[in-house]
Write a protein that holds these residues in place. Structure first.
Motif, PDB file in Angstrom:
ATOM      1  N   ILE A  69      -1.623  -9.692  -2.804  1.00  0.00           N
ATOM      2  CA  ILE A  69      -1.718  -8.587  -3.757  1.00  0.00           C
ATOM      3  C   ILE A  69      -2.785  -8.940  -4.794  1.00  0.00           C
ATOM      4  O   ILE A  69      -2.691  -9.976  -5.458  1.00  0.00           O
ATOM      5  CB  ILE A  69      -0.365  -8.343  -4.453  1.00  0.00           C
ATOM      6  CG1 ILE A  69       0.724  -8.033  -3.417  1.00  0.00           C
ATOM      7  CG2 ILE A  69      -0.464  -7.211  -5.462  1.00  0.00           C
ATOM      8  CD1 ILE A  69       2.113  -7.882  -4.019  1.00  0.00           C
ATOM      9  N   GLU A 119      -3.964  -4.453  -8.227  1.00  0.00           N
ATOM     10  CA  GLU A 119      -2.774  -3.897  -7.587  1.00  0.00           C
ATOM     11  C   GLU A 119      -1.503  -4.385  -8.274  1.00  0.00           C
ATOM     12  O   GLU A 119      -0.546  -3.620  -8.454  1.00  0.00           O
ATOM     13  CB  GLU A 119      -2.744  -4.281  -6.107  1.00  0.00           C
ATOM     14  CG  GLU A 119      -3.816  -3.602  -5.270  1.00  0.00           C
ATOM     15  CD  GLU A 119      -3.856  -4.135  -3.851  1.00  0.00           C
ATOM     16  OE1 GLU A 119      -4.334  -3.405  -2.963  1.00  0.00           O
ATOM     17  OE2 GLU A 119      -3.406  -5.283  -3.627  1.00  0.00           O
ATOM     18  N   ASN A 135       0.823  -1.211   0.000  1.00  0.00           N
ATOM     19  CA  ASN A 135       0.000   0.000   0.000  1.00  0.00           C
ATOM     20  C   ASN A 135       0.858   1.262   0.000  1.00  0.00           C
ATOM     21  O   ASN A 135       0.541   2.244  -0.682  1.00  0.00           O
ATOM     22  CB  ASN A 135      -0.927   0.000   1.216  1.00  0.00           C
ATOM     23  CG  ASN A 135      -1.992  -1.077   1.123  1.00  0.00           C
ATOM     24  OD1 ASN A 135      -2.318  -1.550   0.035  1.00  0.00           O
ATOM     25  ND2 ASN A 135      -2.545  -1.467   2.257  1.00  0.00           N
ATOM     26  N   LEU A 166       2.241   1.701  -3.531  1.00  0.00           N
ATOM     27  CA  LEU A 166       1.218   2.164  -4.465  1.00  0.00           C
ATOM     28  C   LEU A 166       0.855   3.625  -4.239  1.00  0.00           C
ATOM     29  O   LEU A 166       0.515   4.348  -5.182  1.00  0.00           O
ATOM     30  CB  LEU A 166      -0.036   1.290  -4.335  1.00  0.00           C
ATOM     31  CG  LEU A 166       0.075  -0.147  -4.857  1.00  0.00           C
ATOM     32  CD1 LEU A 166      -1.186  -0.931  -4.521  1.00  0.00           C
ATOM     33  CD2 LEU A 166       0.320  -0.157  -6.350  1.00  0.00           C
TER      34      LEU A 166
END
Length: 441
Positions: A222, A226, A165, A168
């Motif tokens: 994941i 993603e 996270n 990203l």
């Protein structure tokens, strides 16, 4: 002199590598090569070896070449039995890769036992692959073994999730590594972090030593969306200068001075107090290492950003229109073509149980075919995931509105800049300057 050869090889191997080293003259003198494929579930099933013995008894050759003596049997006793059978029929057995040609001393030594042990291990690993079981060894961080597959470890998986996270959100691999060390006390290297982001096991797939990948074998940490975004981020960040992938400013690492060929770095002046008492720093784009005298002048960051946004809104729709015009009419989109190939292979997969029930395919052949088809489907899905997620022409129309860029945060703006732009050139014309964009397509 009559010469024949016997080869026992894995299903995914090719040829008889030991023979290739003998030269063309020797190869031409070999009358026949008997080849058996290794079946993990039935190691004793070797019809070509039985045919070799039958042929030798009726018409014995002078030499029987094998790559290893261990290839003649599944254990030391079995190998000794077959060597004796072949030599009793009148042929001399020659091993091409064993260090000793003294058959019986080799059979009693450690070499043969170790070869047989390695072969049994390979057969066991092959059986596991056909059943889509995890490979041997310690499970990856974030998983544990159970129920014949990888299960998510609730104690360690949140660390991997937080790492993903963070990457990203900011697009910085080193920043994500520092984040989990400060928050969870988990210290990893940058290469380990990259492996967490890219290894198929975290996407719910199993990758084996032979390079084949099977999809959806266990729960993923994941998601597919993603994973596709991670691949695009890593691909965009690869040509950028170090430590700019997760920089706070969206233009970091993208702007170059065409005059001195130097990258423009972001510098900040000391904050000055405004009439209302608020401190406000000023940002500039300044060429680092400029060799010219006098040095190329710095450019105000906000002014450069406004001009770049205006240039994108003007140039991008035209560039996309020219790019799509070069595609021949009637050519199917890459995504449509890949999806069609996936559906065709999945249709073949769906037919395998019926072919097995009707006796057209035996269980071993069906398992091998299923394994290879699943690997091919996984490869096609990977190619499909690397394609742009939306129609390029529709997206270019959306991002050609200046207000779209002004409403974004710096992190969001950085994401879209690197989606479309490979380089931004600052062209100087006396005291003035203008912007030239180098797009990714």
């Amino acid at each position: 002199m009559r010469i024949v050869a016997y080869c026992y090889r894995e299903a995914d191997a090719s040829g008889f590598p030991a023979l290739a080293a003998l030269g063309e003259e020797t190869l031409a003198s070999i009358e026949r090569v008997y080849t058996d494929l290794a079946l993990p579930t039935e190691p004793q099933y070797r019809p070509e070896r039985d045919r070799l013995l039958a042929d030798i008894q009726s018409n014995p050759p002078d030499l029987v070449l094998v790559d290893h003596l261990a290839s003649l049997g599944s254990n030391a006793d079995d190998t000794c039995h077959w060597v004796q059978q072949l030599e009793a029929a009148g042929a001399e057995v020659i091993s091409l890769q064993d260090s000793s040609v003294d058959v019986f001393s080799l059979l009693q030594g450690v070499d043969l036992a170790s070869q047989q042990r390695r072969r049994r291990l390979r057969e066991g690993h092959a059986r596991s692959r056909l059943q889509a079981l995890p490979p041997p060894g310690k499970p990856p961080y974030g998983y544990r073994r159970g129920q014949g597959r990888y299960l998510i470890d609730r104690a360690t998986a949140p660390v991997v999730t937080a790492f993903v996270n963070e990457f990203l959100l900011y697009g910085s691999l080193r920043g994500a590594v520092r984040f989990i060390e400060s928050k969870y006390g988990k210290r990893i290297s940058v290469s380990t972090g990259r492996r967490w982001l890219t290894h198929p096991v975290y996407r719910g797939d199993l990758q084996y030593q032979d390079g084949n990948t099977l999809r959806d074998t266990h729960a993923a940490i994941i998601s597919r969306d993603e994973a596709a975004q991670i691949d695009r981020l890593l691909r965009r960040n690869r040509p950028l200068p170090p430590r700019t992938a997760g920089a706070a400013r969206s233009l970091a690492g993208l702007v170059t001075c065409q005059e001195c060929r130097q990258p423009l770095t972001i510098s900040k002046t000391a904050p000055k107090t405004t009439p209302r008492g608020q401190a406000k720093p000023y940002l500039y784009l300044r060429p680092s290492g400029c060799p010219k005298t006098p040095r190329c002048k710095a450019i105000p960051y906000d002014e450069a950003l406004d001009r770049i946004v205006a240039e994108i809104c003007q140039v991008l729709p035209q560039a996309v229109a020219q790019f799509t015009a070069k595609i021949p009419a009637g050519t199917p989109a890459p995504g449509t073509r890949l999806q069609g190939q996936i559906e065709a292979k999945e249709a073949v997969l769906a037919q395998l149980p019926a072919l097995e029930d009707s006796g057209v395919l035996d269980a071993e052949t069906a398992a091998l075919r299923r394994y290879k088809l699943r690997g091919e489907v996984a490869t096609l899905h990977q190619q499909l995931a690397q394609l742009p997620p939306v129609n390029l022409q529709e997206l270019s129309q959306s991002v050609s509105i200046p207000q779209f860029w002004l409403d974004l945060s710096e992190a969001e703006r950085r994401f879209f800049f690197r989606e479309f732009i490979r380089d931004i050139q600052i062209v100087r014309e006396g005291d003035k300057w203008r912007v030239e964009l180098v797009l990714v397509f």
